[in-house]
Design an enzyme around this catalytic site. Structure first.
Site, PDB file in Angstrom:
ATOM      1  N   THR A  30      33.246  28.960  47.329  1.00 31.28           N
ATOM      2  CA  THR A  30      33.015  29.214  46.047  1.00 31.28           C
ATOM      3  C   THR A  30      32.925  28.028  45.175  1.00 31.28           C
ATOM      4  OG1 THR A  30      33.595  30.687  44.224  1.00 31.28           O
ATOM      5  CG2 THR A  30      35.540  29.812  45.498  1.00 31.28           C
ATOM      6  N   ASN A  31      32.188  28.389  44.063  1.00 31.75           N
ATOM      7  CA  ASN A  31      32.236  27.238  43.056  1.00 31.75           C
ATOM      8  C   ASN A  31      32.863  27.961  41.755  1.00 31.75           C
ATOM      9  OD1 ASN A  31      30.923  24.913  44.113  1.00 31.75           O
ATOM     10  ND2 ASN A  31      29.216  26.116  44.093  1.00 31.75           N
ATOM     11  N   ASN A  32      33.231  29.108  41.940  1.00 34.16           N
ATOM     12  CA  ASN A  32      33.859  29.801  40.743  1.00 34.16           C
ATOM     13  C   ASN A  32      35.468  29.570  40.957  1.00 34.16           C
ATOM     14  OD1 ASN A  32      35.382  32.071  39.253  1.00 34.16           O
ATOM     15  ND2 ASN A  32      33.574  33.426  39.663  1.00 34.16           N
ATOM     16  N   PHE A  75      39.043  37.886  34.259  1.00 37.14           N
ATOM     17  CA  PHE A  75      37.692  37.459  33.928  1.00 37.14           C
ATOM     18  C   PHE A  75      36.569  38.597  34.410  1.00 37.14           C
ATOM     19  CE2 PHE A  75      38.423  36.247  38.343  1.00 37.14           C
ATOM     20  CZ  PHE A  75      37.535  36.741  39.002  1.00 37.14           C
ATOM     21  N   LYS A  96      47.940  41.475  38.473  1.00 35.58           N
ATOM     22  CA  LYS A  96      46.728  41.754  39.052  1.00 35.58           C
ATOM     23  C   LYS A  96      46.614  41.061  40.294  1.00 35.58           C
ATOM     24  CE  LYS A  96      41.754  40.808  38.855  1.00 35.58           C
ATOM     25  NZ  LYS A  96      40.999  39.636  38.255  1.00 35.58           N
ATOM     26  N   ASP A 105      32.427  38.326  48.383  1.00 28.83           N
ATOM     27  CA  ASP A 105      31.427  38.915  46.962  1.00 28.83           C
ATOM     28  C   ASP A 105      32.341  40.210  46.784  1.00 28.83           C
ATOM     29  OD1 ASP A 105      29.493  38.842  45.347  1.00 28.83           O
ATOM     30  OD2 ASP A 105      28.276  39.922  46.234  1.00 28.83           O
TER      31      ASP A 105
END
Length: 194
Positions: free
Chosen positions: A9-11, A151, A174, A70
């Site tokens: 991931t780049n997130n 987010f 969370k 995902d």
């Protein structure tokens, strides 16, 4: 010795969240850590397919054990939408969380059924073999955004059994109950059983 795993991931939000969930169970490497600066396309029509595109890209090109994920928000009254298109639901380039939330709330205007679920699919490629893991959290979409942590759709998603949104609950809570936490927990259990 701790197992090294690449998270495809780049997130930065996802990376931070998964690092917090895994704590010190594995040594987590990001795409940046392995020198991969490719934006891996998510062109599959399922969450599992997109997760596999990411993990297989790293496995094929870098020869490293890796997992990709995902996540989609699936809203009952919208026939499971936005689903695989959650990050780009409002259209346009990139991930515009505010625009996505606005479109979602607009699409649900006047609808009584606000049931939804967050679903995460993880594709792990370990020693050349793929393993799939899934985490699901059921809840509902509230009428307006509340809270400022997290987010994506966190400010409008209230998980079952809570009277606060993910964004109001804060990252610590969370990260214990989320769809991603459940999927990552299954991933951890699998890794420890090997």
């Amino acid at each position: 010795m701790k197992r090294k795993l690449v998270f495809a991931t780049n997130n930065a939000h996802k990376l931070e969240e998964v690092t917090a969930i895994l704590k010190d169970k594995v040594e987590l490497l990001s795409l940046n850590d392995i020198g991969c600066h490719t934006d891996i396309p998510e062109t599959a029509d399922t969450l599992e397919g997109n997760a596999w595109l990411k993990s297989s890209f790293v496995s094929k090109n870098y020869g490293l054990d890796c997992f990709g994920d995902d996540t989609g928000l699936e809203v009952e009254a919208l026939g499971g939408a936005p689903g695989v298109y959650s990050a780009r639901y409002a259209g346009g380039e990139g991930h515009d969380s505010l625009a996505n939330m606005h479109k979602l709330l607009q699409d649900l205007e006047g609808k009584e059924n606000r049931k939804a679920q967050f679903r995460t699919a993880i594709s792990l490629i370990l020693d050349g073999k793929e393993y799939l893991f899934e985490g699901v959290v059921k809840g509902e979409i509230i009428l307006e955004k509340r809270g400022d942590s997290g987010f994506g759709y966190d400010p409008v998603f209230m998980p079952e059994g809570y009277n606060q949104t993910f964004a109001e609950l804060g990252n610590d809570v969370k990260n214990q109950i989320s769809h991603r936490a459940l999927a990552v927990e299954k991933l951890c259990e699998f890794l420890h059983s090997r």
